[in-house]
Design a protein around this motif. Structure first.
Motif, PDB file in Angstrom:
ATOM      1  N   VAL A 148     -46.038 -32.253  43.307  1.00 54.50           N
ATOM      2  CA  VAL A 148     -45.178 -31.745  42.236  1.00 54.50           C
ATOM      3  C   VAL A 148     -45.930 -30.733  41.379  1.00 54.50           C
ATOM      4  O   VAL A 148     -45.381 -29.696  40.985  1.00 54.50           O
ATOM      5  N   THR A 149     -47.202 -31.027  41.100  1.00 55.07           N
ATOM      6  CA  THR A 149     -48.016 -30.108  40.299  1.00 55.07           C
ATOM      7  C   THR A 149     -48.168 -28.761  40.982  1.00 55.07           C
ATOM      8  O   THR A 149     -48.022 -27.704  40.347  1.00 55.07           O
ATOM      9  N   LEU A 150     -48.459 -28.777  42.280  1.00 55.02           N
ATOM     10  CA  LEU A 150     -48.615 -27.523  43.022  1.00 55.02           C
ATOM     11  C   LEU A 150     -47.302 -26.739  43.050  1.00 55.02           C
ATOM     12  O   LEU A 150     -47.297 -25.507  42.885  1.00 55.02           O
ATOM     13  N   ALA A 151     -46.194 -27.446  43.261  1.00 49.43           N
ATOM     14  CA  ALA A 151     -44.894 -26.774  43.280  1.00 49.43           C
ATOM     15  C   ALA A 151     -44.580 -26.168  41.923  1.00 49.43           C
ATOM     16  O   ALA A 151     -44.046 -25.058  41.836  1.00 49.43           O
ATOM     17  N   ARG A 152     -44.933 -26.883  40.848  1.00 48.15           N
ATOM     18  CA  ARG A 152     -44.663 -26.371  39.510  1.00 48.15           C
ATOM     19  C   ARG A 152     -45.438 -25.073  39.253  1.00 48.15           C
ATOM     20  O   ARG A 152     -44.899 -24.097  38.731  1.00 48.15           O
ATOM     21  N   PHE A 153     -46.736 -25.061  39.642  1.00 48.27           N
ATOM     22  CA  PHE A 153     -47.540 -23.859  39.423  1.00 48.27           C
ATOM     23  C   PHE A 153     -47.070 -22.710  40.317  1.00 48.27           C
ATOM     24  O   PHE A 153     -47.070 -21.546  39.890  1.00 48.27           O
ATOM     25  N   ALA A 154     -46.666 -23.031  41.548  1.00 49.69           N
ATOM     26  CA  ALA A 154     -46.179 -21.982  42.445  1.00 49.69           C
ATOM     27  C   ALA A 154     -44.916 -21.335  41.885  1.00 49.69           C
ATOM     28  O   ALA A 154     -44.784 -20.097  41.872  1.00 49.69           O
ATOM     29  N   LEU A 155     -43.991 -22.146  41.394  1.00 45.12           N
ATOM     30  CA  LEU A 155     -42.756 -21.602  40.818  1.00 45.12           C
ATOM     31  C   LEU A 155     -43.033 -20.867  39.515  1.00 45.12           C
ATOM     32  O   LEU A 155     -42.405 -19.844  39.220  1.00 45.12           O
ATOM     33  N   GLY A 156     -43.982 -21.376  38.721  1.00 46.78           N
ATOM     34  CA  GLY A 156     -44.343 -20.690  37.485  1.00 46.78           C
ATOM     35  C   GLY A 156     -44.921 -19.313  37.745  1.00 46.78           C
ATOM     36  O   GLY A 156     -44.585 -18.349  37.040  1.00 46.78           O
ATOM     37  N   LEU A 157     -45.775 -19.214  38.755  1.00 46.65           N
ATOM     38  CA  LEU A 157     -46.346 -17.913  39.112  1.00 46.65           C
ATOM     39  C   LEU A 157     -45.286 -16.978  39.678  1.00 46.65           C
ATOM     40  O   LEU A 157     -45.257 -15.785  39.358  1.00 46.65           O
ATOM     41  N   LEU A 158     -44.400 -17.531  40.521  1.00 44.45           N
ATOM     42  CA  LEU A 158     -43.353 -16.706  41.135  1.00 44.45           C
ATOM     43  C   LEU A 158     -42.385 -16.160  40.088  1.00 44.45           C
ATOM     44  O   LEU A 158     -42.141 -14.952  40.011  1.00 44.45           O
ATOM     45  N   GLY A 159     -41.834 -17.055  39.270  1.00 43.80           N
ATOM     46  CA  GLY A 159     -40.828 -16.627  38.303  1.00 43.80           C
ATOM     47  C   GLY A 159     -41.394 -15.968  37.069  1.00 43.80           C
ATOM     48  O   GLY A 159     -40.722 -15.141  36.445  1.00 43.80           O
ATOM     49  N   GLY A 160     -42.628 -16.326  36.701  1.00 41.89           N
ATOM     50  CA  GLY A 160     -43.193 -15.802  35.466  1.00 41.89           C
ATOM     51  C   GLY A 160     -44.072 -14.584  35.621  1.00 41.89           C
ATOM     52  O   GLY A 160     -44.269 -13.833  34.652  1.00 41.89           O
ATOM     53  N   LEU A 161     -44.596 -14.355  36.829  1.00 43.15           N
ATOM     54  CA  LEU A 161     -45.509 -13.224  37.024  1.00 43.15           C
ATOM     55  C   LEU A 161     -45.091 -12.313  38.174  1.00 43.15           C
ATOM     56  O   LEU A 161     -45.014 -11.092  38.004  1.00 43.15           O
ATOM     57  N   VAL A 162     -44.824 -12.891  39.342  1.00 44.50           N
ATOM     58  CA  VAL A 162     -44.537 -12.063  40.521  1.00 44.50           C
ATOM     59  C   VAL A 162     -43.202 -11.331  40.382  1.00 44.50           C
ATOM     60  O   VAL A 162     -43.130 -10.100  40.552  1.00 44.50           O
ATOM     61  N   MET A 163     -42.136 -12.071  40.066  1.00 44.97           N
ATOM     62  CA  MET A 163     -40.820 -11.446  39.951  1.00 44.97           C
ATOM     63  C   MET A 163     -40.743 -10.432  38.798  1.00 44.97           C
ATOM     64  O   MET A 163     -40.204  -9.328  38.981  1.00 44.97           O
ATOM     65  N   PRO A 164     -41.271 -10.740  37.603  1.00 46.87           N
ATOM     66  CA  PRO A 164     -41.268  -9.718  36.543  1.00 46.87           C
ATOM     67  C   PRO A 164     -42.062  -8.472  36.928  1.00 46.87           C
ATOM     68  O   PRO A 164     -41.669  -7.355  36.572  1.00 46.87           O
ATOM     69  N   ALA A 165     -43.163  -8.653  37.656  1.00 50.24           N
ATOM     70  CA  ALA A 165     -43.947  -7.500  38.087  1.00 50.24           C
ATOM     71  C   ALA A 165     -43.146  -6.635  39.062  1.00 50.24           C
ATOM     72  O   ALA A 165     -43.197  -5.389  39.009  1.00 50.24           O
TER      73      ALA A 165
END
Length: 202
Positions: free
Chosen positions: A132-149
């Motif tokens: 769950v922790t890994l999934a949370r960080f993966a989604l946080g990076l995807l939605g918070g950094l990768v997609m905005p970039a």
């Protein structure tokens, strides 16, 4: 005169909504603070809830922009998105990065010798709840950094011809942030180690 009154009412309505939202977040924070658990101190809970409200607020703003562009496409809307979109993307990236750093910082208790509630919580994150922790960080990076970039790169050339790719990125941005925050809130409950009972097994 009528237009001036409408503008004033809009300002007051906006501040009323913001104030009621802030009061609601504060009340939610205090519900957990009153339990007295070390994992749920005022600072820790307030930071998590405030970041969640801010991140999902910006993500919801992007979703609203997407809906407006799909329902009422116009050159004026494209101009507004190109002009104000970069600030929204940068704000989301700063908020997401700050929250992820705070979440990683909680794992520093793994380095401490004393078995405190915070260390037990960190152990839960890295053992029973590691997936769950890994999934949370993966989604946080995807939605918070990768997609905005990706949006930042696409905004200068946004037009009616590439609106489909803009819609896909914006939709994924909102979905990833929502799912990531839901997983973070699950960890908020599941990884909060309760104080041990006196005489209990250690």
């Amino acid at each position: 005169v009528h237009a001036a009154h409408v503008a004033i009412w809009k300002i007051w309505l906006g501040w009323s909504v913001a104030t009621s939202g802030a009061v609601g977040v504060f009340c939610s924070v205090m519900v957990y603070v009153f339990t007295g658990r070390e994992c749920w101190s005022f600072t820790r809970v307030a930071l998590r809830f405030s970041f969640t409200a801010a991140i999902l607020g910006v993500a919801a703003a992007w979703l609203s922009i997407l809906m407006a562009m799909l329902v009422l496409p116009s050159g004026g809307m494209l101009h507004v998105v190109r002009e104000h979109g970069p600030l929204l993307c940068q704000t989301l990236m700063v908020l997401a990065l700050a929250k992820l750093v705070c979440e990683v910082a909680r794992l520093r208790h793994l380095l401490f010798a004393r078995m405190s509630p915070l260390k037990r919580s960190a152990l839960l994150h890295t053992r029973e709840l590691s997936n769950v922790t890994l999934a949370r960080f993966a989604l946080g990076l995807l939605g918070g950094l990768v997609m905005p970039a990706m949006l930042l790169e696409k905004l200068p050339t946004l037009s009616g011809n590439n609106i489909a790719s803009f819609a896909a990125i914006t939709g994924l941005l909102f979905a990833a942030n929502l799912a990531g925050e839901l997983l973070e809130r699950y960890l908020f409950f599941a990884a909060c180690a309760a104080p041990r009972m006196p005489g209990g097994i250690r």
